[in-house]
Design a protein around this motif. Structure first.
Motif: not given
Length: 246
Positions: A129-142
């Motif tokens: 959940r922290a990665q889902c809200e992280s500026a470092a990860w959100r665009t990559i996860i999307a």
């Protein structure tokens, strides 16, 4: 993502008896099938208190949670108030529309029910959940693991900073354009998918370098040809034809 199973079982010790959707095989001698993290990752659409009333747990206070095998509340999948009731698609749809978390059905909701890319840059099954809200990860996860964070309806485009939409004036603020181009792409309509054909490399080409990967079609659908995370060298090396690169 585990497909929907309708399984009527009698005389066995497993707790999840009817619908194995959003579960994963454990087989440790104690639990056969347990709920996957995607089973309860979403929020209920109506209040949790209302869900408690509509979908009373089989055992008071025991709801589906990742790793456990608590039987779903009966109303989540059957109109009969016992574990032997026939599976009802209408009852399940109602549960998905109102209380997917309480019923352990989050993976079946539209925001979480989609395919991830074949070769993601991270392990989609371990996204937190922290990665889902992280500026470092959100665009990559999307782009790579949309089902892990409920990005299935976003078309690969999300804001890296989750509160961009709180002040849309930032989209036109002088001196903030580098910031919004990087962190507020959805709110400010700066996603790579909105770029023109000329900027993505089409130009006046009449022939293109052959793709070297068989996965280009699925990669392109998830932003490989347009997402700035990938370099032009990478696109040309793997998917030049699909990405329309000379």
């Amino acid at each position: 993502m585990i497909a929907l199973f309708v399984l009527l079982v009698s005389g066995v010790s497993a707790e999840i008896l009817v619908d194995l959707n959003c579960t994963t095989y454990v087989g440790d001698g104690t639990i056969t099938f347990g709920y996957a993290p995607s089973a309860t990752i979403c929020n209920n659409v109506i209040s949790d208190a209302s869900c408690d009333a509509l979908y009373a747990p089989v055992t008071a206070g025991e709801y589906p949670a990742p790793g456990n095998d608590v039987e779903r509340p009966f109303n989540c999948y059957t109109a009969t108030a016992t574990s032997g009731g026939a599976f009802s698609a209408d009852m399940k749809k109602a549960a998905l529309d109102t209380c997917p978390r309480s019923c352990g059905f989050c993976c079946g909701t539209s925001a979480y029910n989609c395919r991830n890319v074949q070769f993601p840059r991270l392990n989609c099954d371990t996204v937190t959940r922290a990665q889902c809200e992280s500026a470092a990860w959100r665009t990559i996860i999307a782009a790579d693991c949309p089902s892990a964070c409920g990005f299935c309806n976003e078309g690969g485009c999300v804001d890296a900073v989750i509160d961009c939409a709180n002040d849309r004036s930032i989209c036109g603020t002088v001196g903030m354009q580098d910031f919004v181009n990087t962190y507020c792409q959805k709110t400010c309509q700066r996603c790579a998918s909105s770029t023109t054909a000329a900027s993505t490399g089409t130009g006046t080409c009449t022939t293109f370098i052959a793709d070297s990967s068989t996965s280009c079609r699925s990669w392109a659908a998830n932003g490989f040809c347009t997402n700035n995370f990938y370099t032009a060298v990478q696109r040309r090396a793997y998917c030049a034809t699909t990405c329309r690169l000379c």
